[in-house]
Design an enzyme around this catalytic site. Structure first.
Site, PDB file in Angstrom:
ATOM      1  N   LYS A  11       0.834  -1.210   0.000  1.00  0.00           N
ATOM      2  CA  LYS A  11       0.000   0.000   0.000  1.00  0.00           C
ATOM      3  C   LYS A  11       0.872   1.266   0.000  1.00  0.00           C
ATOM      4  CE  LYS A  11      -3.965  -2.241   2.297  1.00  0.00           C
ATOM      5  NZ  LYS A  11      -4.997  -2.095   3.360  1.00  0.00           N
ATOM      6  N   PHE A  59     -15.285   3.472   7.212  1.00  0.00           N
ATOM      7  CA  PHE A  59     -13.888   3.752   6.854  1.00  0.00           C
ATOM      8  C   PHE A  59     -13.661   3.873   5.351  1.00  0.00           C
ATOM      9  CE2 PHE A  59     -14.406  -0.843   7.438  1.00  0.00           C
ATOM     10  CZ  PHE A  59     -13.929  -1.345   6.226  1.00  0.00           C
ATOM     11  N   ARG A  87      -2.376 -14.461   4.339  1.00  0.00           N
ATOM     12  CA  ARG A  87      -3.068 -13.749   5.430  1.00  0.00           C
ATOM     13  C   ARG A  87      -2.321 -13.978   6.750  1.00  0.00           C
ATOM     14  NH1 ARG A  87      -7.491 -10.388   3.954  1.00  0.00           N
ATOM     15  NH2 ARG A  87      -8.021 -10.582   6.140  1.00  0.00           N
ATOM     16  N   THR A  93      -5.863  -7.359  10.436  1.00  0.00           N
ATOM     17  CA  THR A  93      -6.059  -6.036   9.831  1.00  0.00           C
ATOM     18  C   THR A  93      -5.488  -4.924  10.707  1.00  0.00           C
ATOM     19  OG1 THR A  93      -8.119  -6.909   8.906  1.00  0.00           O
ATOM     20  CG2 THR A  93      -7.814  -4.526   8.820  1.00  0.00           C
ATOM     21  N   HIS A 117      -2.107  -5.403   1.454  1.00  0.00           N
ATOM     22  CA  HIS A 117      -3.387  -6.071   1.213  1.00  0.00           C
ATOM     23  C   HIS A 117      -3.138  -7.534   0.873  1.00  0.00           C
ATOM     24  CE1 HIS A 117      -7.344  -6.966  -0.554  1.00  0.00           C
ATOM     25  NE2 HIS A 117      -6.659  -7.573  -1.501  1.00  0.00           N
TER      26      HIS A 117
HETATM   27  P1  ADP Z   1      -8.112  -6.833   5.357  1.00  0.00           P
HETATM   28  O1  ADP Z   1      -7.266  -5.885   4.540  1.00  0.00           O
HETATM   29  O2  ADP Z   1      -7.347  -7.354   6.548  1.00  0.00           O
HETATM   30  O3  ADP Z   1      -8.739  -7.922   4.530  1.00  0.00           O
HETATM   31  P2  ADP Z   1     -10.746  -5.590   5.375  1.00  0.00           P
HETATM   32  O4  ADP Z   1     -10.990  -6.282   4.079  1.00  0.00           O
HETATM   33  O5  ADP Z   1     -11.742  -5.775   6.473  1.00  0.00           O
HETATM   34  O6  ADP Z   1      -9.301  -5.972   5.977  1.00  0.00           O
HETATM   35  O7  ADP Z   1     -10.633  -4.038   5.130  1.00  0.00           O
HETATM   36  C1  ADP Z   1      -9.943  -3.529   3.995  1.00  0.00           C
HETATM   37  C2  ADP Z   1      -9.022  -2.424   4.451  1.00  0.00           C
HETATM   38  O8  ADP Z   1      -9.822  -1.341   4.937  1.00  0.00           O
HETATM   39  C3  ADP Z   1      -8.092  -2.755   5.621  1.00  0.00           C
HETATM   40  O9  ADP Z   1      -6.909  -3.423   5.221  1.00  0.00           O
HETATM   41  C4  ADP Z   1      -7.815  -1.386   6.181  1.00  0.00           C
HETATM   42  O10 ADP Z   1      -6.857  -0.682   5.393  1.00  0.00           O
HETATM   43  C5  ADP Z   1      -9.159  -0.698   6.026  1.00  0.00           C
HETATM   44  N1  ADP Z   1      -9.989  -0.864   7.227  1.00  0.00           N
HETATM   45  C6  ADP Z   1     -10.745  -1.939   7.562  1.00  0.00           C
HETATM   46  N2  ADP Z   1     -11.397  -1.750   8.732  1.00  0.00           N
HETATM   47  C7  ADP Z   1     -11.046  -0.527   9.152  1.00  0.00           C
HETATM   48  C8  ADP Z   1     -11.368   0.264  10.283  1.00  0.00           C
HETATM   49  N3  ADP Z   1     -12.213  -0.186  11.227  1.00  0.00           N
HETATM   50  N4  ADP Z   1     -10.823   1.493  10.386  1.00  0.00           N
HETATM   51  C9  ADP Z   1      -9.987   1.963   9.433  1.00  0.00           C
HETATM   52  N5  ADP Z   1      -9.623   1.270   8.341  1.00  0.00           N
HETATM   53  C10 ADP Z   1     -10.139   0.041   8.180  1.00  0.00           C
HETATM   54 MG    MG Z   2     -10.108  -7.791   2.965  1.00  0.00          MG
END
Ligand code: ADP
Ligand code: MG
Length: 143
Positions: A11, A59, A87, A93, A117
């Site tokens: 990112k 978010f 993962r 996350t 990501h």
């Molecule tokens: P991941 O990337 O671990 O799969 P998600 O798919 O739930 O997580 O969310 C996508 C992205 O959105 C996260 O990697 C993070 O950058 C952002 N994000 C998710 N939840 C939050 C939150 N509660 N507050 C701020 N940013 C968030």
């Molecule tokens: Mg995700």
């Protein structure tokens, strides 16, 4: 175990912190083969498209502003059990909740700006890979 592909994205925070090489080293030492990679700058619309499933979440605005704030590095990775293993390599996350030694625990500042990501399923991985890479950019190393 079956060979799978996953989409990683280093990112914009990863790029700004000069951690591209460091994170790729973790990835390669984790046994992932790099199928393709490049650096791109997502537009705001491009970031919204990629994270369409999160539209409406509180978010979403911050996330899409962040993801379009500078260049990022999408990477197609291949490995047995790639989705789950990647993962595991990156951690939860929220870096505060991520296991010791994971990429997010080591390098991320917060839940929004979390360095990397990783796709969450084989099916979503295919869709996400095609978002960045046309078929002819998926290099075949082995016959
Ligand atoms: P991941 O990337 O671990 O799969 P998600 O798919 O739930 O997580 O969310 C996508 C992205 O959105 C996260 O990697 C993070 O950058 C952002 N994000 C998710 N939840 C939050 C939150 N509660 N507050 C701020 N940013 C968030
Ligand atoms: Mg995700």
């Amino acid at each position: 175990m079956a060979k799978e592909r996953t989409l990683a994205i280093l990112k914009p925070d990863c790029v700004r912190k000069d951690l591209i090489g460091t994170v790729i080293k973790h990835i390669q030492e984790g046994g992932f083969r790099i199928v393709s990679l490049k650096m791109v700058r997502l537009s705001k619309q491009g970031a919204e498209g990629f994270y369409e499933v999160h539209r409406g979440r509180p978010f979403f605005e911050d996330l899409t502003n962040f993801m379009s704030s500078g260049p990022c590095v999408p990477i197609v990775l291949e490995k047995d059990n790639a989705i789950e293993d990647f993962r595991k390599l990156i951690g939860a996350t929220d870096p505060a909740e991520a296991d010791e030694g994971t990429v997010r625990k080591l390098y991320a500042d917060n839940k929004g700006e979390n360095i990397v990501h990783g796709s969450d399923s084989v099916e979503n991985g295919k869709i996400e890979i095609s978002y960045f890479f046309p078929e002819n950019e998926l290099v075949q190393m082995h016959a």
